[in-house]
Design a protein around this motif. Sequence first.
Motif, PDB file in Angstrom:
ATOM      1  N   LYS A  95      -7.533   3.004   6.654  1.00  0.00           N
ATOM      2  CA  LYS A  95      -7.641   4.586   6.994  1.00  0.00           C
ATOM      3  C   LYS A  95      -6.252   4.861   6.601  1.00  0.00           C
ATOM      4  O   LYS A  95      -6.206   6.261   6.010  1.00  0.00           O
ATOM      5  N   THR A  96      -5.040   4.289   7.010  1.00  0.00           N
ATOM      6  CA  THR A  96      -3.871   4.822   6.564  1.00  0.00           C
ATOM      7  C   THR A  96      -3.626   4.925   5.441  1.00  0.00           C
ATOM      8  O   THR A  96      -2.989   5.943   4.918  1.00  0.00           O
ATOM      9  N   TYR A  97      -4.043   4.003   4.685  1.00  0.00           N
ATOM     10  CA  TYR A  97      -3.773   4.034   3.084  1.00  0.00           C
ATOM     11  C   TYR A  97      -4.663   5.194   2.401  1.00  0.00           C
ATOM     12  O   TYR A  97      -3.968   5.821   1.794  1.00  0.00           O
ATOM     13  N   ASP A 124      -5.327   7.991   4.300  1.00  0.00           N
ATOM     14  CA  ASP A 124      -4.423   9.344   4.589  1.00  0.00           C
ATOM     15  C   ASP A 124      -3.311   9.521   4.016  1.00  0.00           C
ATOM     16  O   ASP A 124      -2.834  10.600   3.626  1.00  0.00           O
ATOM     17  N   ASN A 125      -2.590   8.228   3.423  1.00  0.00           N
ATOM     18  CA  ASN A 125      -1.530   8.395   2.653  1.00  0.00           C
ATOM     19  C   ASN A 125      -1.562   8.674   1.291  1.00  0.00           C
ATOM     20  O   ASN A 125      -0.656   8.834   0.594  1.00  0.00           O
ATOM     21  N   LEU A 176       0.698  -1.031  -0.006  1.00  0.00           N
ATOM     22  CA  LEU A 176      -0.159  -0.073  -0.180  1.00  0.00           C
ATOM     23  C   LEU A 176       0.804   1.260   0.073  1.00  0.00           C
ATOM     24  O   LEU A 176       0.605   2.347  -0.627  1.00  0.00           O
ATOM     25  N   LEU A 215      -5.632  -0.007   9.083  1.00  0.00           N
ATOM     26  CA  LEU A 215      -4.975  -0.359   7.510  1.00  0.00           C
ATOM     27  C   LEU A 215      -5.326   0.426   6.619  1.00  0.00           C
ATOM     28  O   LEU A 215      -4.790   1.312   5.454  1.00  0.00           O
TER      29      LEU A 215
END
Lengths: 767, 291
Positions: free
Chosen positions: A704-706, A708-709, A665, A702
């Motif tokens: 959410k972070t993707y 946000d990134n 990701l 997992l």
Amino acid sequence: MLKESLQKRMDHWFDRDYKETFMERIERVFEAETLFEKEEDGIRYGHTLEHILQGISVVFEEDELLAGSVVTRIPTKEEEEKIWSVYQRWWDIPTSQRHEKILFYYSENWLRCRPYWFPSFGHLAMDWEGILSGGLEGIAKKVQARRKAGDLSHDQEVFLEGVAICIEAISSYIERYADEAEKKGRMEMAEDLRHIARKPAASFAQALQLIWMLILVLQKICGCGVLNLSRMDQYLLKFYQADLENRVCTREQALDLLEEFYFKNNEIMMQVDHMSVETEGTDYTMEVTFDDPNYLILAGKCANGAGGVNELSYLMVEAARELKLRNPFIVVRYYKGIPEDFWRKVCQAIRENTTLVVYNDETMLPALASWGVEEPELYDYGFFGCNDPNIPAMEGGLRQVWINLLKPLELALHQGDYPMDPRAGKEPRECEFDIDDRMTGLMTGAYYGVKTKAPEEIATMEKFLEAYQEQLSFLVGEFRKGFEIDFAKEQQFTGNRMRIEDCFLKGTIENAETWTKGGTKYHKIVTQGCGLASVIDSLYAIEQLVFVKKEYTLAELADMMAKDYAENETLALRLKKKLDKFGNDIEAVDKYAKVVTDCFVKALEAYNGEQYLYQMWPTYSTDRDFTTMGRYVGATPNGRRAGEQLSENQSPAEGADIAGITAMLNSLAKVPFDRITGGPLNLRLHPSTVKGEEGLDAMCALFKTYMDNGGMQVQMNVVDKETLLAAQENPEKYRTLCVRVTGYSAFFVEMGKKAQDEMIRRTEQMV
Amino acid sequence: MDGRIFNIQKFSTHDGPGIRTTVFFKGCNLRCAWCHNPESYLSDIQLEYFQEQCARCGMCEAVCPKHIGPKQRQENDLEQCLLCKKCEDACLNGAIKVSGRDISAGELLKAVLQDRKYYENSGGGVTVSGGEPMLQWKFLKEFLPLVKAEGIHVALDTAGNIPAEAYREVLPYVDLILLDLKIMDEALHKKYTGVSNARILQNAKGWLEEGRRLHIRVPVIAGINDTRENMEALAGFLDGYEGAEEIRLLPYHTMGLEKAKGLGIAMETFKAPTEETMAQLQEILGKRCVR
């Protein structure tokens, strides 16, 4: 809990024979072909619809909460033969003649059932909100108002007349249902039906009933499928809240209604997988509905800046989770600040293999804005199948091309030549995209580029990238050239041909112009970049082999590619297995994600502009055509042999992502998705990875972070290889196993062997 | 100094809270008969050979300075091996894998920082595991402060069989200890792990007294430690200490067998406990046992 009666109907539906056909429609269509032959386009269209709707049965099943079904049966051999002969008469004609009847078609199977004077591309969203608040009579009034305003050409008058006939035909059809409901003693339902036949919806049940009736007519009769139902949690909210307040309906009743509505969206579809054309069911079907996915959009930001999650969003996820069917294909629009408990519910549904995918507002909104979508409608963006962006009610139907991004890399290595056989003939070509490819949007056969520098003269990576850009821009330019030729033809031959969707869009009636003529505000060509990871890996390989380690000159490498690694097979293996690949969070490789995207965007921008009605919007999406496209690309420096598949959708090359899902990701997040308007990232997780409450927590974090990134989309199957293999072995035991394929779901056991194997080979992420 | 590791595993969801990166250190001073990471036994860098993958193409032999080919590999005749890794690089079938590499604290930090946003959003962090990571406590003393300085949660997965002084050097940089208490009976412990559990229990007691946060993990092997007595002894040992936040029973699995084969280690196959037994054992351990 799913109602027992609905569960029974579902079980029954799973048992259905794929030969079950809506014969009444076909019979009435055949009659209509000659009945109204002499009429002008719009009127002929309207009368055809009226003729069908007057003649088909009105059907009630005892336990239904929403009315509206059709009668199906298995045709006799003689009937089958007759139907096939008519379909052949319609479409077994030279491409140049087809070209005068239809601009684009999805596949032969898709095209053959469509009456040439009564066509629809589908793949769009109606003005659902406007239809609910104005009722069908509201549309009739719009027609009247436009007529009154005057200044209409003859064509325009005919078009408006066609719309008026269609609307009246649909109202009368719904009234037949109201009569029948009365006879059956279902007075409440009769009242609702009577009301929505003409008036605006006045309750949650009425709203769903009206939308359902339209879907039935649009999709099952007119072949206007693959709908975007848009942001249902937004436009149905006021009905739901009012009903709760006035005690017309409880939360549980609303859930039952939604489940009925969802199921009906499956019930009318064929029991097939449209992309597995080799399967018996897909080969057989004579219907205008395939297994069309209807998309439904939830959550997302609103134009006023507020988050869109509301009570209905929860309810709609819950209904999907209880059913776990193919339809509707739910898109949850993530945004920063999305309520945590909602997000958890979404991830839980995904973990259980609900047909639900996530898109990211934080990349989609800027991306669409960058391609010219304006506020406030920007905030209502959604998708139709497969993963194509859509501005509801402001766009007509499907225009699509798959741009093979690996092809220009091959052309850049060979000065615009294609080293494989068979070569195209000697005749100079009007356009590199020949007419057949333009009509299906797929690049097949030989493509040649422009004469860029010889490999000996390319001394740096930058120079090679310039050649790549030149070849890519050239191909996009060739597509534009072909599209404009076709578009002019379409205007000439079928521009006045109304389609059912023209009744329900914004701008078509107001402008008294079909969407094909330009009645709506937006016009886009879904331009799907294909083989992203293959290109990234190939560029990195060239950089390393030629310009960094200097093991080969570019000319030597090009020569090896032309010969498909002949006598260098080991090198192919080494490049494939030993060289670092996209998908492992390695910056040296991943940097090309931006390079390729920039090239793609630049090429499109060069051939968009005010001089064109239709604008290309880029997506990263191959659908399942990555194998077809690969067949026409020779060997490439990523170790790929001639004819092998391209990388699938946004995924790393098959088996190349070996550093774990977060690394994968992280690589993907380096794609500048704020310029890309759609496309799927297929993930497959081993169930053990995300089991239990902690597993669910991890999954929430997992994704959410993707997002946000800077990730754009995720869709997932949580199923292990063993289960898939067991399902291949014993299909009867796994008939409800519903999996995400690309922009649609399918029952695994109904997919062709090839598609099944592709899914089994997807990297299984586990710990 | 460098640390010697054999794997960096992203998206670990079973080695402490949240999404974690687990770093596996090479070398162990226990020899658990059921070990699922037998490549961690030795602190030496080792060659693994997977016969099923091997095409017997001879590429490894061609690049090897000592001409070690498939035949010697199959017979585990690797005395001549210089560990130059040329064979691993040359093998295109994935039949040869070098287990173990040296890495500096700075490099390792860079690797674990790649997923820091995942840690932040999930309450996760970094877990050092093995093998026995504490055999390399001097390296941990260098590495873990760097991780802590980044504000990242650290878990130490240890078998507890290292002198208390070494732990005292490292624990200031550790938020959570994942402690394996495999068998409570000393004789049985010695029989199946090769060492007494006296020091392990003594260390554990000390940490419990200090009020440290501990997660206890017990690999459960049918017929060996899946007994009422063992679990009651464990429950009694932890009774009254709140720092032992949770206990996890991890049923035996056979994933280590393939790896052992690759290393030429003979390994016994055990049985996993039944679900019924697992439920009974969890019952004995009470509320803090994760089901």
